[in-house]
Design an enzyme around this catalytic site. Structure first.
Site, short mmCIF file in Angstrom:
data_model
loop_
_atom_site.label_atom_id
_atom_site.label_comp_id
_atom_site.label_asym_id
_atom_site.label_seq_id
_atom_site.Cartn_x
_atom_site.Cartn_y
_atom_site.Cartn_z
N SER A 109 -11.30 67.40 -13.29
CA SER A 109 -11.47 68.81 -12.95
C SER A 109 -12.20 68.90 -11.61
O SER A 109 -12.71 67.89 -11.11
CB SER A 109 -12.28 69.49 -14.05
OG SER A 109 -12.46 70.85 -13.80
N LYS A 110 -12.25 70.04 -11.01
CA LYS A 110 -13.06 70.24 -9.80
C LYS A 110 -13.24 71.72 -9.58
O LYS A 110 -12.39 72.52 -9.98
CB LYS A 110 -12.37 69.63 -8.58
CG LYS A 110 -13.31 69.34 -7.44
CD LYS A 110 -14.03 68.02 -7.66
CE LYS A 110 -15.00 67.69 -6.55
NZ LYS A 110 -15.44 66.29 -6.65
N GLY A 111 -14.33 72.08 -8.94
CA GLY A 111 -14.56 73.48 -8.65
C GLY A 111 -15.04 73.67 -7.23
O GLY A 111 -15.46 72.72 -6.57
#
Ligand code: NAD
Length: 479
Positions: A109-111
């Protein structure tokens, strides 16, 4: 880079896909599985307003979930004005393969938040971070068993502490709420050694590489890290720790430091600590007296050196400058610093690249330890340390008695006694777990690199190992 070259250059997202495609072309996958693994499962875009400076400012943030073959999914949150949908998806995809490669039991995931943190006061950043956290947490995009963020460019312990606190306020009865985010300060549920972890991992990766003379020879070098000339781009969290440890503990010379406002060069080796505190006080490297200053910082990427460590942003080594790179070895401390086009040119030039998937996995590895610590609610080493020390004391006492009774008169050196008698605390255990992880993952990669004729480099090898583990996990689920 000329306009023509820019047009030919794939973006970050395409680069990651190209590298993925190169690896899966060598695999025999069930039809359709390749596409399933490659695509991002979901990317959430949020726009939210915060009352600041007498008005309302609107911010745009993202959280992308690439693969949920394992949960929670994991990946940092980046604060930068350049953050965009494609970048976040590329970084989330890298997280999937990275976690698989270092056997951290997470999906990717990444934000990101489109913001230049330098434009805001601390209390404003706190307000913005808490609001962003609220928006993500109410959709389970921050959650101890679903999605666990960490620091990335532009964020650190401070932001992670705000995120954890905000999550706790929203989930007052969740006993595991601290595990909703990693990279927190030790006094707020973090773990010793997390801040240094990614840079430390870069050091361990290089140490492992230099344990194999045949790998070192592939990069047209010989010997150990001692005396190797290193140029580092970005003296932030990752670059600073990597440079500091490599210089202080391995005898490497940091001959170049590249920052946003210019670069410093000194063939005798720069004083990393002094440059770091100069940057902290002045916001950049310009004006630093004890080195040659170069205004055109990007040109220093082409400076002659043994090892180049890009530790800032993606896409800095591209079709326009790859042919001019003068390093034997590149270790990608940043995510995606070498574009897919540049990768081809560098391989032809004989430059060895230790890929991002592996090179900067120290951060997620120690984040994994922190998450486990938060779930188990106990500090590593707390139960064993004194027991280990007392057993070691028994051995030392017995050796000294034997020496005395036999009349041999041996004495143990005080340094040996000190080191042998000291039980491992949390920091020692974290470093040991990180070192083991970096060594094991390198060995898995290099085995594929050396054993298969169709694997041209460590990057393809890293993707192969990572993707094969994701496939195994899908197979176990019957896909
Ligand atoms: P950071 O914000 O602490 O530091 C980035 C540094 O790079 C800063 O000193 C900044 O001034 C410099 N920089 C930015 N743009 C530059 C440019 N164009 N030229 C030269 N210098 C420039 O960020 P960080 O956490 O050290 O992250 C750096 C890279 O490492 C990113 O690609 C990130 O995704 C990756 N990474 C970070 C972690 C982590 O634990 N922090 C983990 C894995 C990967």
């Amino acid at each position: 880079m000329s306009r023509q070259e820019r047009l030919k250059e794939p973006g970050f997202r395409e680069s990651v896909d190209l590298m993925f495609n190169r690896a899966v072309a060598l695999m025999d996958l069930t039809p359709g599985l390749e596409e399933k693994i490659r695509v991002c499962n979901a990317t959430y875009t949020v726009r939210f307003g915060v009352r600041l400076r007498g008005g309302i400012q609107t911010f745009t943030g993202y959280r992308s979930v690439h693969s949920e073959h394992m949960e929670p999914v994991k990946g940092g949150i980046r604060y930068a004005p350049t953050v965009n949908h494609n970048e976040v998806e590329a970084l989330a995809a890298l997280m999937t393969y990275k976690c698989a490669l270092v056997e951290a039991p997470f999906g990717g995931s990444k934000g990101g938040l489109c913001i230049d943190p330098r434009d805001y006061e601390e209390h404003e950043l706190e307000q913005i971070t808490r609001r962003f956290t609220y928006e993500l947490a109410k959709r389970d995009l921050i959650h101890p068993s679903q999605n666990v963020p960490a620091p990335d460019m532009g964020t650190g312990e401070r932001e992670m502490a705000w995120i954890a606190d905000q999550y706790r306020r929203m989930n007052t009865t969740d006993i595991s709420s601290n595990a909703c985010v990693t990279g927190k300060p030790p006094h707020a549920g973090g773990i010793q050694g997390r801040v240094e972890a990614t840079g430390r991992g870069v050091q361990y990766a290089l140490q492992e590489f230099f344990r194999y003379p045949e790998d070192v020879a592939k990069a047209n070098m010989e010997g150990k890290l001692d005396g190797k000339r290193i140029v580092v781009q970005g003296l932030g969290n990752v670059g600073y720790h990597a440079a500091k440890f490599l210089a202080a503990e391995d005898g490497a010379l940091i001959t170049g430091i590249i920052e946003r406002d210019g670069a410093l060069i000194d063939e005798r080796g720069l004083d990393v600590e002094a440059v770091h505190s100069w940057i902290a006080r002045h916001g950049g490297v310009s004006g630093y007296a004890d080195a040659q200053y170069v205004k055109d910082s990007m040109s220093v990427l082409e400076h002659d050196c043994d090892i180049l460590i890009p530790a800032a942003i993606e896409g800095v080594i591209h079709l326009g400058n790859a042919a001019h790179i003068n390093a034997n070895l590149i270790i990608e401390a940043a995510n995606g610093p070498v574009t897919a086009g540049a990768d081809d040119i560098l391989r032809e030039k004989g430059v060895v690249i230790i890929p991002d998937l592996y090179a900067n996995a120290g951060g997620v590895t120690v984040s994994y330890f922190e998450w486990v610590k938060n779930l188990s609610h106990i500090r590593f080493g707390r139960m064993q340390r004194r027991q280990e020390e007392s057993r070691h004391q028994l051995v030392v006492d017995e050796l000294e008695r034997l020496s005395r009774d036999s009349g041999i008169g041996w004495t143990l050196s005080p340094d040996f006694k000190d080191r042998y008698l000291r039980g491992a605390g949390e920091l020692e255990l974290v470093r040991s777990g990180l070192d083991d992880t970096m060594r094991t993952a390198y060995q898995a990669m290099r085995a594929v690199w050396h054993e298969r004729d169709d694997v041209p480099d460590l990057r393809v090898a890293a993707y192969l190992v990572g993707i094969e583990r994701v496939v195994a996990s899908y197979r176990a689920k019957g896909l």
